[in-house]
Design an enzyme around this catalytic site. Structure first.
Site, PDB file in Angstrom:
ATOM      1  N   CYS A 181       0.860  -1.177   0.000  1.00  0.00           N
ATOM      2  CA  CYS A 181       0.000   0.000   0.000  1.00  0.00           C
ATOM      3  C   CYS A 181       0.900   1.232   0.000  1.00  0.00           C
ATOM      4  CB  CYS A 181      -0.859  -0.040   1.265  1.00  0.00           C
ATOM      5  SG  CYS A 181      -1.875   1.416   1.526  1.00  0.00           S
ATOM      6  N   CYS A 202      -0.853   3.851  -6.481  1.00  0.00           N
ATOM      7  CA  CYS A 202      -1.726   3.210  -5.497  1.00  0.00           C
ATOM      8  C   CYS A 202      -1.916   1.776  -5.961  1.00  0.00           C
ATOM      9  CB  CYS A 202      -3.070   3.947  -5.452  1.00  0.00           C
ATOM     10  SG  CYS A 202      -4.345   3.075  -4.517  1.00  0.00           S
TER      11      CYS A 202
HETATM   12  N1  DGL Z   1      -3.984   0.680  -2.018  1.00  0.00           N
HETATM   13  C1  DGL Z   1      -3.513   1.734  -1.225  1.00  0.00           C
HETATM   14  C2  DGL Z   1      -2.362   2.477  -1.833  1.00  0.00           C
HETATM   15  O1  DGL Z   1      -1.564   1.873  -2.483  1.00  0.00           O
HETATM   16  C3  DGL Z   1      -4.424   2.567  -0.418  1.00  0.00           C
HETATM   17  C4  DGL Z   1      -5.629   3.126  -0.991  1.00  0.00           C
HETATM   18  C5  DGL Z   1      -6.502   3.692   0.084  1.00  0.00           C
HETATM   19  O2  DGL Z   1      -6.876   2.931   0.972  1.00  0.00           O
HETATM   20  O3  DGL Z   1      -6.801   4.890   0.029  1.00  0.00           O
HETATM   21  O4  DGL Z   1      -2.216   3.655  -1.644  1.00  0.00           O
END
Ligand code: DGL
Length: 258
Positions: free
Chosen positions: A74, A183
Site C-alpha cells: 500500500c 496506489c
Molecule cells: N492501495 C492503497 C495504496 O496503495 C491505499 C488506498 C486507500 O486505501 O486509500 O495507496
C-alpha cells in the site's frame, strides 16, 4: 539459509493483491498470507497517525501468524508509516512507493503524471523523492473516489470511467508520456485507463519491483522456504465477495475481524 515461515502482505483493502500476484509469480513456493483491511479502507483520506495505527494493527496480526517478512502493499501506508514500522518491529519490511524514478528517467517530454491517494501525495517521503527530479514536471492527481469504487466492486462502472477521464485528460493535455500508478488498487484499472490514454503514454506500476526486492531480502537476510507449493491464505474484515471475485475464486478467503 532456509526459513519456512510465511511472507505477510497487507493493504488497506483488496488493491494490494496486484502486488501479491507479482510476488506469488516470482516466488511461487513461498507461503503467503494476505491481509485486506477493507473495513478501514480507504486509508488515503486518513491522518498520518491513523495510518500508522492501522498499519501496526495489521502487522500485529501478521506477526501472530509468524510471518518472516512483511510487504506493505500500500503506497499510502508505506509513505506514512514504514519508518515507524521499521523502528518498532524487528523484522524486515518492504514498502511500495510511486515509481517516479523510472518514469522521470525515461520520459522524453520531461512531463510525467502520478495518480495516487491524497495520503501518499501529501506525505513527506513522497515529496522528498519527487524533489530529486527537478528537471521533470510532475503532474500530481489525487484519485478521489477510485479506491472506494474498487472496494465496492464497481470496477467497470460508468462512474469509474467518468472519474478516470476527468483525472487523466489534464495530464494528456500537459503532454505526459508516462503515467505512474501510485496506489496498489490502480493496476486493476489499467484496461480502462488504456482506453482513455493515447497509445504512446506508458503506464508504470511498482508490482514487479516489489517482488524483486522481496526476493533479494529473502536471499540476503531471511531465507527461502524449502517446502513447495503452499496455498496462499487471504484474510479480509469486510465484504469478502469482492476480494473473492478479484482473485477469480481461486484461493482461500477467510472473513475475520481484525
Ligand atoms: N492501495 C492503497 C495504496 O496503495 C491505499 C488506498 C486507500 O486505501 O486509500 O495507496
Amino acid at each position: 539459509m532456509t526459513n519456512n515461515n510465511p511472507i505477510g502482505v497487507f493493504d488497506s483493502g483488496i488493491g494490494g493483491t496486484s502486488i501479491w500476484s507479482a510476488i506469488h509469480e516470482l516466488l511461487p513456493n513461498e507461503k503467503t498470507i494476505y491481509l485486506a483491511d477493507s473495513k478501514n479502507a480507504p486509508y488515503g483520506q486518513r491522518t498520518k497517525e491513523e495510518i500508522v495505527a492501522l498499519s501496526k494493527k495489521n502487522v500485529d496480526f501478521l506477526l501472530e501468524m509468524n510471518c518472516k517478512l512483511i510487504v506493505v502493499a500500500c503506497n499510502t501506508a508505506t509513505t506514512n508509516a514504514i519508518l515507524e514500522l521499521r523502528g518498532d518491529y524487528d523484522i524486515p519490511f518492504i514498502g511500495i512507493e510511486p515509481a517516479i524514478k523510472p518514469a522521470a528517467n525515461n520520459s522524453k517530454t520531461q512531463v510525467i503524471g502520478i495518480l495516487a491517494t491524497k495520503g501518499t501525495l501529501n506525505s513527506e517521503l513522497f515529496n522528498k523523492t519527487a524533489e530529486m527530479f527537478q528537471n521533470t514536471t510532475i503532474i500530481e492527481q489525487v484519485g478521489h473516489g477510485l479506491v472506494q469504487l474498487i472496494e465496492d466492486g464497481n470496477l467497470n462502472s460508468p462512474e469509474m470511467t467518468q472519474l478516470l477521464e476527468s483525472y487523466l485528460q489534464p495530464m494528456i493535455d500537459a503532454n505526459i508520456d508516462y503515467l505512474v500508478l501510485g496506489c496498489s488498487h490502480y493496476p486493476y484499472l489499467i484496461p480502462q485507463i488504456k482506453k482513455i490514454l493515447p497509445e504512446h503514454i506508458q503506464i508504470i506500476d511498482s508490482g514487479e519491483a516489489v517482488a524483486r526486492q522481496t526476493q533479494n531480502v529473502l536471499r540476503e537476510k531471511v531465507g527461502f522456504t524449502d517446502i513447495q507449493n503452499t496455498d496462499p491464505i487471504f484474510y479480509v474484515n469486510s465484504n469478502p465477495e469482492v476480494l473473492k471475485s478479484i482473485l477469480d475464486y481461486k484461493y482461500t478467503v477467510i472473513e475475520k475481524d481484525f
